[in-house]
Write an enzyme that holds these catalytic residues in place. Structure first.
Site, PDB file in Angstrom:
ATOM      1  N   SER A   1      14.256 -29.301 -25.071  1.00 54.05           N
ATOM      2  CA  SER A   1      12.805 -29.361 -25.183  1.00 54.05           C
ATOM      3  C   SER A   1      12.347 -28.799 -26.534  1.00 54.05           C
ATOM      4  CB  SER A   1      12.175 -28.627 -23.999  1.00 54.05           C
ATOM      5  OG  SER A   1      10.824 -28.952 -23.840  1.00 54.05           O
TER       6      SER A   1
ATOM      7  N   ASP B   1      12.530 -34.269 -19.739  1.00 53.11           N
ATOM      8  CA  ASP B   1      12.859 -32.947 -20.278  1.00 53.11           C
ATOM      9  C   ASP B   1      14.204 -32.415 -19.768  1.00 53.11           C
ATOM     10  OD1 ASP B   1      12.777 -30.017 -20.746  1.00 53.11           O
ATOM     11  OD2 ASP B   1      10.706 -30.394 -21.333  1.00 53.11           O
TER      12      ASP B   1
END
Length: 306
Positions: free
Chosen positions: A41, A155
């Site tokens: 991320s 993610d």
């Protein structure tokens, strides 16, 4: 004598991820340059900028960014699997020159994403850098997923928030990991007070999305602010989403790191920075630098034993 290859792992954390900039600043000041970088991320974004030689450009943007600059990257699209479509973010990354092949970076780099269909961890070690980063930052509920090689990716924090395992697989002999998920649970929900439009008015009008579409932009933004950021009586969308993700990532991080501990863990104190507080980079960067400066004596001592 073989040189010890130092790997740096930058964990997930949304806006808290700006702390990674401070960590890298501190390492550079101490002449501790990583040989391998991987991240999840926001950790992937910051790590990629460093590996691509664009670290200063990213840091300068972050330090100068206010709410308006952050908002300029948001392209709302409720039909794409998230609140934000992400086209503007990809364009922003291209402007920072984060768009070439991963394999051409000067420092070995990889990002972590999650296969939305199978739930498997995906290591992105080649191909377009901007697409890999866009996948790794695709926080469910906020960013739409990204399709790469026929797989819809989101993610990487869903499966490996602090990817020590990936760093070791890339050949790191000594691993420094930055965990932004420490002590997140218990963070108070702080809904906005004095909303511009009473929440009851919004509730009484049924389908709020259809209603917003038909309203003047100023009134629509006020109502959206109630729904997204909360009212005096209830938590907002980002409060609920953020704390839910904190719970999930706290559990996953503890589990993964118990079985895959790094040599040194850096723990910036960023609990008070919300997942969407991207305008607070200066604070996060300072916390990251303070945390790594505390850890540097331990890093040096352990490196000498390698």
């Amino acid at each position: 004598m073989k040189k010890t290859r130092v790997g740096l792992v930058l964990g997930t954390g949304a806006a808290r991820g700006w702390a990674h900039v401070g960590v890298l600043e501190g390492l550079l000041a101490a002449d501790l340059v990583p040989d391998i970088i991987c991240g999840t991320s926001m950790g992937a974004l910051v790590g990629a900028a460093f590996a691509a030689g664009r670290f200063e450009a990213l840091r300068d943007w972050a330090m100068a960014a206010d709410r308006k600059a952050v908002a300029s990257l948001v392209d709302v699209s409720l039909l794409s699997g998230g609140l934000v479509d992400g086209v503007r973010i990809v364009e922003w990354m291209a402007g920072l020159d984060l768009a070439g092949p991963i394999e051409d970076l000067t420092i070995p780099f990889a990002a972590v994403a999650t296969d939305l269909e199978t739930g498997r961890e995906v290591w992105l070690r080649n191909g377009p850098l901007d697409q890999a980063l866009r996948a790794s930052i695709s926080l469910p509920g906020i960013f739409s997923p990204v399709q790469i090689d026929g797989r819809w990716l989101v993610d990487g924090g869903l499966v490996n928030p602090v990817p020590v395992s990936l760093c070791r697989a890339m050949g790191a002999d000594f691993v420094i990991a930055v965990n932004l998920n420490e002590d997140l649970l218990g963070r108070r929900l702080l809904p906005q007070v004095d909303p511009p439009v009473p929440a009851a008015t919004v509730e009484a009008n049924g389908n709020w999305i259809d209603m917003i579409k038909s309203m003047p932009s100023n009134l629509a933004s006020q109502i959206a602010s109630i729904r997204l950021f909360g009212s005096a009586a209830t938590p907002g969308y980002f409060d609920v989403l953020g704390n839910s993700l904190n719970i999930m990532q706290d559990q996953i991080t503890r589990s993964r790191l118990a079985g895959e501990p790094p040599h040194v863990m850096v723990l910036p104190h960023v609990i008070d920075i919300g997942i969407m507080d991207f305008h607070r980079a200066r604070e996060a960067i300072a916390e990251g630098r303070a945390a790594v400066e505390t850890a540097i004596p331990v890093i040096r001592t352990k490196l000498e034993r390698q």
